[in-house]
Design a protein around this motif. Structure first.
Motif, PDB file in Angstrom:
ATOM      1  N   UNK A  26      45.798  43.388  33.583  1.00  0.00           N
ATOM      2  CA  UNK A  26      45.835  43.550  35.037  1.00  0.00           C
ATOM      3  C   UNK A  26      45.544  42.232  35.742  1.00  0.00           C
ATOM      4  N   UNK A  27      44.573  41.493  35.236  1.00  0.00           N
ATOM      5  CA  UNK A  27      44.236  40.195  35.838  1.00  0.00           C
ATOM      6  C   UNK A  27      45.397  39.221  35.672  1.00  0.00           C
ATOM      7  N   UNK A  28      46.001  39.192  34.507  1.00  0.00           N
ATOM      8  CA  UNK A  28      47.144  38.299  34.272  1.00  0.00           C
ATOM      9  C   UNK A  28      48.300  38.630  35.213  1.00  0.00           C
ATOM     10  N   UNK A  29      48.558  39.926  35.424  1.00  0.00           N
ATOM     11  CA  UNK A  29      49.619  40.332  36.353  1.00  0.00           C
ATOM     12  C   UNK A  29      49.325  39.848  37.763  1.00  0.00           C
ATOM     13  N   UNK A  30      48.084  40.007  38.188  1.00  0.00           N
ATOM     14  CA  UNK A  30      47.711  39.577  39.534  1.00  0.00           C
ATOM     15  C   UNK A  30      47.819  38.071  39.688  1.00  0.00           C
ATOM     16  N   UNK A  31      47.335  37.335  38.703  1.00  0.00           N
ATOM     17  CA  UNK A  31      47.368  35.878  38.785  1.00  0.00           C
ATOM     18  C   UNK A  31      48.786  35.328  38.766  1.00  0.00           C
ATOM     19  N   UNK A  32      49.665  35.949  38.024  1.00  0.00           N
ATOM     20  CA  UNK A  32      51.023  35.422  37.911  1.00  0.00           C
ATOM     21  C   UNK A  32      51.888  35.771  39.111  1.00  0.00           C
ATOM     22  N   UNK A  33      51.556  36.843  39.800  1.00  0.00           N
ATOM     23  CA  UNK A  33      52.422  37.280  40.892  1.00  0.00           C
ATOM     24  C   UNK A  33      52.154  36.557  42.208  1.00  0.00           C
ATOM     25  N   UNK A  34      50.975  36.031  42.377  1.00  0.00           N
ATOM     26  CA  UNK A  34      50.657  35.344  43.628  1.00  0.00           C
ATOM     27  C   UNK A  34      50.202  33.927  43.289  1.00  0.00           C
ATOM     28  N   UNK A  35      50.990  32.973  43.672  1.00  0.00           N
ATOM     29  CA  UNK A  35      50.655  31.576  43.449  1.00  0.00           C
ATOM     30  C   UNK A  35      50.238  30.940  44.776  1.00  0.00           C
ATOM     31  N   UNK A  36      49.027  30.449  44.829  1.00  0.00           N
ATOM     32  CA  UNK A  36      48.565  29.762  46.028  1.00  0.00           C
ATOM     33  C   UNK A  36      49.280  28.424  46.113  1.00  0.00           C
ATOM     34  N   UNK A  37      49.945  28.150  47.234  1.00  0.00           N
ATOM     35  CA  UNK A  37      50.654  26.875  47.339  1.00  0.00           C
ATOM     36  C   UNK A  37      49.680  25.696  47.353  1.00  0.00           C
ATOM     37  N   UNK A  38      50.062  24.636  46.712  1.00  0.00           N
ATOM     38  CA  UNK A  38      49.273  23.414  46.711  1.00  0.00           C
ATOM     39  C   UNK A  38      49.977  22.414  47.618  1.00  0.00           C
ATOM     40  N   UNK A  39      49.406  22.192  48.786  1.00  0.00           N
ATOM     41  CA  UNK A  39      50.021  21.271  49.741  1.00  0.00           C
ATOM     42  C   UNK A  39      49.725  19.815  49.388  1.00  0.00           C
ATOM     43  N   UNK A  40      48.820  19.605  48.438  1.00  0.00           N
ATOM     44  CA  UNK A  40      48.449  18.270  47.962  1.00  0.00           C
ATOM     45  C   UNK A  40      47.991  17.383  49.108  1.00  0.00           C
ATOM     46  N   UNK A  41      47.039  17.951  49.847  1.00  0.00           N
ATOM     47  CA  UNK A  41      46.442  17.264  50.990  1.00  0.00           C
ATOM     48  C   UNK A  41      45.006  16.904  50.637  1.00  0.00           C
ATOM     49  N   UNK A  42      44.624  15.684  50.955  1.00  0.00           N
ATOM     50  CA  UNK A  42      43.230  15.279  50.846  1.00  0.00           C
ATOM     51  C   UNK A  42      42.698  15.259  52.278  1.00  0.00           C
ATOM     52  N   UNK A  43      41.641  16.044  52.513  1.00  0.00           N
ATOM     53  CA  UNK A  43      41.132  16.145  53.870  1.00  0.00           C
ATOM     54  C   UNK A  43      39.629  15.976  53.900  1.00  0.00           C
ATOM     55  N   UNK A  44      39.116  15.838  55.113  1.00  0.00           N
ATOM     56  CA  UNK A  44      37.692  15.677  55.311  1.00  0.00           C
ATOM     57  C   UNK A  44      37.239  16.655  56.386  1.00  0.00           C
ATOM     58  N   UNK A  45      36.129  17.351  56.123  1.00  0.00           N
ATOM     59  CA  UNK A  45      35.549  18.284  57.093  1.00  0.00           C
ATOM     60  C   UNK A  45      34.761  17.534  58.158  1.00  0.00           C
ATOM     61  N   UNK A  46      34.642  18.118  59.307  1.00  0.00           N
ATOM     62  CA  UNK A  46      33.728  17.693  60.380  1.00  0.00           C
ATOM     63  C   UNK A  46      33.946  16.276  60.904  1.00  0.00           C
ATOM     64  N   UNK A  47      35.047  15.654  60.562  1.00  0.00           N
ATOM     65  CA  UNK A  47      35.304  14.303  61.036  1.00  0.00           C
ATOM     66  C   UNK A  47      35.699  14.289  62.516  1.00  0.00           C
TER      67      UNK A  47
END
Length: 127
Positions: A26-47
């Motif tokens: 069940x976990x494998x099915x869930x992980x494979x069906x939804x891929x979080x996009x990687x925007x490949x952004x380096x960011x900084x909080x509170x700047x």
């Protein structure tokens, strides 16, 4: 999985058994069906406070990695303030909103660039 409840008269226990292999599948099915996009952004909080944007919040894009799928639309110095109209004020909200975008197949980001708010459609990177 077992739950346990202690009372003044004794203890109550309730147990549930889930076969481990079923759970793994069940976990494998869930992980494979939804891929979080990687925007490949380096960011900084509170700047944003440093740059004199009172009351503003968001993530300042410090750098985009070479293979970032959004390098044509975003640039270093942009403040990412919303994903799909939901505020993004820290890295946890950023990740949560990207996961939700992957499920909904919608991705719109709102940024501040040169003191102007701009909304950018990015659905094509979800496909």
């Amino acid at each position: 999985m077992t739950t346990f409840k202690s009372t003044e008269f004794g203890a109550e226990g309730l147990g549930f058994a889930i076969p481990a292999n079923s759970l793994k599948d069940a976990i494998a099915d869930l992980e494979s069906s939804i891929q979080t996009p990687d925007l490949k952004i380096i960011f900084q909080n509170d700047i944003y406070q440093k740059y004199g944007l009172p009351g503003a919040s968001g993530l300042m894009i410090v750098e985009l990695e070479e293979d970032s799928p959004v390098s044509d639309q975003l640039q270093s110095g942009d403040f990412l303030i919303k994903i799909n109209d939901s505020p993004v004020t820290n890295s946890v909200e950023y990740t949560e909103q990207l996961q939700k975008a992957a499920r909904d197949q919608e991705l719109t980001v709102t940024i501040i660039r040169d003191s102007s708010e701009k909304t950018i459609e990015l659905e094509e990177i979800l496909k």
